[in-house]
Design a protein around this motif. Structure first.
Motif, PDB file in Angstrom:
ATOM      1  N   MET A   1      44.027  35.608  34.327  1.00  0.00           N
ATOM      2  CA  MET A   1      44.342  34.996  35.626  1.00  0.00           C
ATOM      3  C   MET A   1      43.073  34.383  36.213  1.00  0.00           C
ATOM      4  O   MET A   1      42.088  35.092  36.427  1.00  0.00           O
ATOM      5  CB  MET A   1      44.905  36.064  36.571  1.00  0.00           C
ATOM      6  CG  MET A   1      44.991  35.659  38.032  1.00  0.00           C
ATOM      7  SD  MET A   1      46.262  34.435  38.385  1.00  0.00           S
ATOM      8  CE  MET A   1      47.743  35.423  38.164  1.00  0.00           C
ATOM      9  N   PRO A   2      43.065  33.054  36.477  1.00  0.00           N
ATOM     10  CA  PRO A   2      41.880  32.433  37.094  1.00  0.00           C
ATOM     11  C   PRO A   2      41.631  33.004  38.487  1.00  0.00           C
ATOM     12  O   PRO A   2      42.567  33.390  39.194  1.00  0.00           O
ATOM     13  CB  PRO A   2      42.262  30.947  37.162  1.00  0.00           C
ATOM     14  CG  PRO A   2      43.378  30.779  36.179  1.00  0.00           C
ATOM     15  CD  PRO A   2      44.120  32.077  36.158  1.00  0.00           C
ATOM     16  N   ILE A   3      40.375  33.030  38.878  1.00  0.00           N
ATOM     17  CA  ILE A   3      40.027  33.529  40.193  1.00  0.00           C
ATOM     18  C   ILE A   3      40.544  32.581  41.265  1.00  0.00           C
ATOM     19  O   ILE A   3      40.653  31.362  41.062  1.00  0.00           O
ATOM     20  CB  ILE A   3      38.490  33.707  40.279  1.00  0.00           C
ATOM     21  CG1 ILE A   3      38.116  34.615  41.449  1.00  0.00           C
ATOM     22  CG2 ILE A   3      37.794  32.355  40.375  1.00  0.00           C
ATOM     23  CD1 ILE A   3      36.677  35.070  41.399  1.00  0.00           C
ATOM     24  N   ASP A   4      40.911  33.121  42.408  1.00  0.00           N
ATOM     25  CA  ASP A   4      41.398  32.328  43.530  1.00  0.00           C
ATOM     26  C   ASP A   4      40.359  31.274  43.928  1.00  0.00           C
ATOM     27  O   ASP A   4      39.163  31.575  43.997  1.00  0.00           O
ATOM     28  CB  ASP A   4      41.670  33.269  44.710  1.00  0.00           C
ATOM     29  CG  ASP A   4      41.996  32.543  45.983  1.00  0.00           C
ATOM     30  OD1 ASP A   4      43.138  32.098  46.129  1.00  0.00           O
ATOM     31  OD2 ASP A   4      41.083  32.415  46.842  1.00  0.00           O
ATOM     32  N   PRO A   5      40.770  30.025  44.181  1.00  0.00           N
ATOM     33  CA  PRO A   5      39.802  28.976  44.531  1.00  0.00           C
ATOM     34  C   PRO A   5      38.966  29.311  45.759  1.00  0.00           C
ATOM     35  O   PRO A   5      37.765  28.991  45.806  1.00  0.00           O
ATOM     36  CB  PRO A   5      40.678  27.745  44.766  1.00  0.00           C
ATOM     37  CG  PRO A   5      41.913  27.998  43.954  1.00  0.00           C
ATOM     38  CD  PRO A   5      42.137  29.479  44.024  1.00  0.00           C
ATOM     39  N   GLY A   6      39.576  29.928  46.748  1.00  0.00           N
ATOM     40  CA  GLY A   6      38.801  30.301  47.928  1.00  0.00           C
ATOM     41  C   GLY A   6      37.755  31.350  47.620  1.00  0.00           C
ATOM     42  O   GLY A   6      36.615  31.283  48.115  1.00  0.00           O
ATOM     43  N   ALA A   7      38.120  32.317  46.785  1.00  0.00           N
ATOM     44  CA  ALA A   7      37.157  33.338  46.379  1.00  0.00           C
ATOM     45  C   ALA A   7      36.020  32.717  45.570  1.00  0.00           C
ATOM     46  O   ALA A   7      34.850  33.073  45.745  1.00  0.00           O
ATOM     47  CB  ALA A   7      37.859  34.426  45.570  1.00  0.00           C
ATOM     48  N   GLN A   8      36.370  31.758  44.706  1.00  0.00           N
ATOM     49  CA  GLN A   8      35.334  31.081  43.927  1.00  0.00           C
ATOM     50  C   GLN A   8      34.388  30.306  44.838  1.00  0.00           C
ATOM     51  O   GLN A   8      33.171  30.273  44.601  1.00  0.00           O
ATOM     52  CB  GLN A   8      35.972  30.137  42.912  1.00  0.00           C
ATOM     53  CG  GLN A   8      34.969  29.496  41.955  1.00  0.00           C
ATOM     54  CD  GLN A   8      34.213  30.525  41.141  1.00  0.00           C
ATOM     55  OE1 GLN A   8      34.815  31.308  40.401  1.00  0.00           O
ATOM     56  NE2 GLN A   8      32.885  30.551  41.276  1.00  0.00           N
ATOM     57  N   ARG A   9      34.939  29.716  45.899  1.00  0.00           N
ATOM     58  CA  ARG A   9      34.080  28.986  46.842  1.00  0.00           C
ATOM     59  C   ARG A   9      33.105  29.936  47.524  1.00  0.00           C
ATOM     60  O   ARG A   9      31.940  29.584  47.750  1.00  0.00           O
ATOM     61  CB  ARG A   9      34.953  28.267  47.883  1.00  0.00           C
ATOM     62  CG  ARG A   9      34.152  27.517  48.935  1.00  0.00           C
ATOM     63  CD  ARG A   9      33.323  26.401  48.328  1.00  0.00           C
ATOM     64  NE  ARG A   9      32.427  25.777  49.296  1.00  0.00           N
ATOM     65  CZ  ARG A   9      31.122  25.608  49.133  1.00  0.00           C
ATOM     66  NH1 ARG A   9      30.533  26.020  48.013  1.00  0.00           N
ATOM     67  NH2 ARG A   9      30.397  25.021  50.060  1.00  0.00           N
ATOM     68  N   VAL A  10      33.552  31.140  47.863  1.00  0.00           N
ATOM     69  CA  VAL A  10      32.652  32.129  48.454  1.00  0.00           C
ATOM     70  C   VAL A  10      31.522  32.463  47.491  1.00  0.00           C
ATOM     71  O   VAL A  10      30.348  32.494  47.877  1.00  0.00           O
ATOM     72  CB  VAL A  10      33.429  33.405  48.844  1.00  0.00           C
ATOM     73  CG1 VAL A  10      32.461  34.523  49.235  1.00  0.00           C
ATOM     74  CG2 VAL A  10      34.387  33.128  49.993  1.00  0.00           C
ATOM     75  N   LEU A  11      31.859  32.702  46.239  1.00  0.00           N
ATOM     76  CA  LEU A  11      30.830  33.030  45.246  1.00  0.00           C
ATOM     77  C   LEU A  11      29.860  31.865  45.046  1.00  0.00           C
ATOM     78  O   LEU A  11      28.648  32.068  44.922  1.00  0.00           O
ATOM     79  CB  LEU A  11      31.494  33.410  43.923  1.00  0.00           C
ATOM     80  CG  LEU A  11      32.412  34.637  43.963  1.00  0.00           C
ATOM     81  CD1 LEU A  11      33.073  34.856  42.615  1.00  0.00           C
ATOM     82  CD2 LEU A  11      31.647  35.887  44.401  1.00  0.00           C
ATOM     83  N   ASP A  12      30.407  30.637  45.033  1.00  0.00           N
ATOM     84  CA  ASP A  12      29.547  29.456  44.893  1.00  0.00           C
ATOM     85  C   ASP A  12      28.601  29.334  46.090  1.00  0.00           C
ATOM     86  O   ASP A  12      27.416  28.991  45.934  1.00  0.00           O
ATOM     87  CB  ASP A  12      30.393  28.193  44.771  1.00  0.00           C
ATOM     88  CG  ASP A  12      31.182  28.130  43.475  1.00  0.00           C
ATOM     89  OD1 ASP A  12      30.850  28.868  42.533  1.00  0.00           O
ATOM     90  OD2 ASP A  12      32.157  27.350  43.413  1.00  0.00           O
ATOM     91  N   LEU A  13      29.141  29.591  47.283  1.00  0.00           N
ATOM     92  CA  LEU A  13      28.324  29.486  48.494  1.00  0.00           C
ATOM     93  C   LEU A  13      27.177  30.491  48.474  1.00  0.00           C
ATOM     94  O   LEU A  13      26.047  30.168  48.859  1.00  0.00           O
ATOM     95  CB  LEU A  13      29.209  29.710  49.724  1.00  0.00           C
ATOM     96  CG  LEU A  13      28.534  29.595  51.087  1.00  0.00           C
ATOM     97  CD1 LEU A  13      27.992  28.194  51.306  1.00  0.00           C
ATOM     98  CD2 LEU A  13      29.525  29.962  52.199  1.00  0.00           C
TER      99      LEU A  13
END
Length: 318
Positions: free
Chosen positions: A1-13
């Motif tokens: 299951m791919p990670i949620d896009p919003g969660a990925q944005r948090v990690l990227d930030l």
């Protein structure tokens, strides 16, 4: 299951800002970094009918509390109550870090939420957080009339380290060492400090909570390795969970705590406890306090609150 896009944005930030992993900081630095991120990650808190800061007697001095009453409730109305224990690895977090989730839970469950500011490690290691949480539960029940809550409709809940403390209080209530509660809300709970579950090896880097970060938290909270196996530190290791109250257990797919949370839900079911288990496959640990980026935060908090409200509504009238 791919990670949620919003969660990925948090990690990227986090990577873009160059914030170091928590386990590379000292506790004071970790607390400061966590506090600084709140306004970035959390939405504005919902309006509620009343908010009041309180204190109750604790084993080593006053324990700070914060009481919320759901929007739309009357001042004299007697409400069900959720005693809420915040997450943060027993090292970070406070009443302010979880103000927004507590407001949402109060409104969605149409109840009073009383949040507990228990003592933090490493200044106050295990079992200080358990002792303060137990003192708060005893005081809230003893002062139910003054607080305008129904002691017969009392629940405990929390996220991560707070889920650990809530599970421990539920067992203590069964055993009669604190007032018994009718429900336990465990949100990606820490239930086993041994740290040997397979998820610890799956999540070693690239997330907010990794194997090394979790071991950093455990090392501060329970520095004596032998005490980590006590059930008040690791409720999954209790001899039996039979007789504990119905539970809502939520785990996140990208989380080193996912295996022990799922194992706790299975133990509850095997020991005859009614349990609702929600597995959020695409989410990271701590997403419930990242609602500006992760819409699922509010959705899952509302699911937990509605499960609690359904339980209260279904209870027989005596």
């Amino acid at each position: 299951m791919p990670i949620d896009p919003g969660a990925q944005r948090v990690l990227d930030l986090i990577r873009e800002l160059g914030r170091p992993p928590i386990h590379t900081l000292n506790p004071e630095e970790a607390r400061a970094a966590s506090a600084k991120s709140r306004s970035v990650l959390q939405p504005e808190g919902e309006a509620v009918a009343e908010v009041e800061d309180l204190t109750c007697p604790g084993p080593h001095g006053p324990v700070r509390l914060r009481r919320y009453r759901a929007a739309g409730t009357e001042a004299a109305e007697v409400l069900p109550c959720l005693l809420f224990l915040h997450g943060g690895g027993w090292v970070i977090g406070d009443l302010d870090s979880h103000d927004q989730p507590c407001r949402l839970l109060a409104n969605a469950a149409r109840c009073s939420v009383i949040a507990v500011d228990y003592r933090m490690a490493p200044e106050h290691p295990y079992p200080a957080a358990v002792e303060d949480s137990a003192a708060a539960l005893r005081w809230v029940v003893a002062n139910a009339a003054q607080l305008r809550i129904d002691p017969a409709k009392m629940a405990v809940g929390g996220d991560s380290a707070g889920g650990n403390l809530a599970a421990v209080l539920a067992i203590m209530g069964r055993d009669g060492t604190v007032p018994a509660v009718g429900y336990q809300m465990l949100l990606y709970p820490a239930t086993d400090m041994a740290g040997h579950h397979p998820a610890y090896e799956r999540f070693t880097e690239g997330l907010i909570l990794t194997r090394d970060t979790m071991r950093w938290f455990i090392g501060h909270y329970a520095p004596d390795p032998q005490r980590r196996f006590e059930w008040q530190a690791s409720p999954l290791r209790a001899n039996s969970l039979a007789g504990t109250p119905p539970a809502f257990v939520m785990t996140a797919g990208y989380d080193p705590l996912v295996d022990e949370g799922a194992a706790y839900a299975r133990r509850l079911e095997a020991d005859g406890v009614h349990v609702t288990y929600l597995y959020v496959a695409d989410q990271i640990h701590a997403f419930l306090t990242m609602g500006r980026f992760i819409p699922a935060s509010a959705m899952v908090l509302r699911q937990a609150a509605l499960s609690l409200r359904h339980h209260w509504d279904a209870e027989p009238v005596l």
